[in-house]
Write an enzyme that holds these catalytic residues in place. Structure first.
Site, PDB file in Angstrom:
ATOM      1  CG  ASN A  47      -0.633   0.005   2.622  1.00  0.00           C
ATOM      2  OD1 ASN A  47       0.300  -1.091   2.791  1.00  0.00           O
ATOM      3  ND2 ASN A  47      -1.190   0.829   3.206  1.00  0.00           N
TER       4      ASN A  47
ATOM      5  CD  GLU B 161      -1.638   5.206   4.806  1.00  0.00           C
ATOM      6  OE1 GLU B 161      -2.234   4.597   5.588  1.00  0.00           O
ATOM      7  OE2 GLU B 161      -1.179   6.055   5.450  1.00  0.00           O
TER       8      GLU B 161
ATOM      9  CB  CYS C  49      -5.506  -1.609  -2.571  1.00  0.00           C
ATOM     10  SG  CYS C  49      -6.549  -0.778  -2.223  1.00  0.00           S
TER      11      CYS C  49
ATOM     12  CD  GLU D  27      -5.377  -5.848  -1.580  1.00  0.00           C
ATOM     13  OE1 GLU D  27      -5.791  -6.847  -0.523  1.00  0.00           O
ATOM     14  OE2 GLU D  27      -5.183  -4.800  -1.551  1.00  0.00           O
TER      15      GLU D  27
ATOM     16  CB  CYS E 251     -11.012  -2.120  -0.625  1.00  0.00           C
ATOM     17  SG  CYS E 251      -9.917  -2.277  -1.792  1.00  0.00           S
TER      18      CYS E 251
ATOM     19  CB  CYS F  25      -8.156  -5.055  -3.767  1.00  0.00           C
ATOM     20  SG  CYS F  25      -7.041  -3.362  -3.856  1.00  0.00           S
TER      21      CYS F  25
END
Length: 130
Positions: A40, A42, A51, A53, A84, A87
């Site tokens: 990830n 940010e 993310c 993934e 999420c 994803c």
């Protein structure tokens, strides 16, 4: 820990850029025998983050891959860090509903073993557009 995919996900998590949430996530997927990793990333403008993934999928596509055979995801703590919603749909683009998904803790211990179909029932995928 002897599983290559778990090791790759744990290593990816160590590279995560999570200065705001401090919640590092790593993912590693296998496509035709090749392992691709993501972490990830940010951003101060929160919705602009990526993310783990999504990063692994982007690496796979860049490497010429188009089908995910399995994936391992690792987050923080003892609760499973499931993908999420976005994803889950990204995974569906490149995987069948029986895609094996393993969620491990930061020590590599298995927390959850499931399938994409269980996480995204009645999914809409590329086969619907054929």
């Amino acid at each position: 820990m002897t599983d290559e995919l778990i090791g790759a996900a744990l290593a990816a998590r160590e590279q995560a850029y999570a200065p705001y949430s401090r919640f590092q996530v790593g993912a590693a997927l296998r496509c035709e025998g090749v392992v691709y990793q993501g972490c990830n990333v940010e951003n101060a403008a929160y919705p602009q983050g990526n993310c783990a993934e999504a990063g692994a999928i982007a690496a796979m596509v860049l490497g010429g891959g188009r089908h995910i055979d399995e994936i391992v995801i690792v987050g923080g703590g003892e609760a499973p860090c499931t993908p999420c919603g976005g994803c889950r749909q990204r995974l569906r683009e490149f995987a069948a509903i029986d895609l094996p998904i393993r969620i491990v803790n930061p020590q590599g211990a298995l927390l959850l073993e499931t399938t994409l179909g269980a996480l995204l029932p009645w999914s809409f995928g590329p086969d619907h557009l054929a």
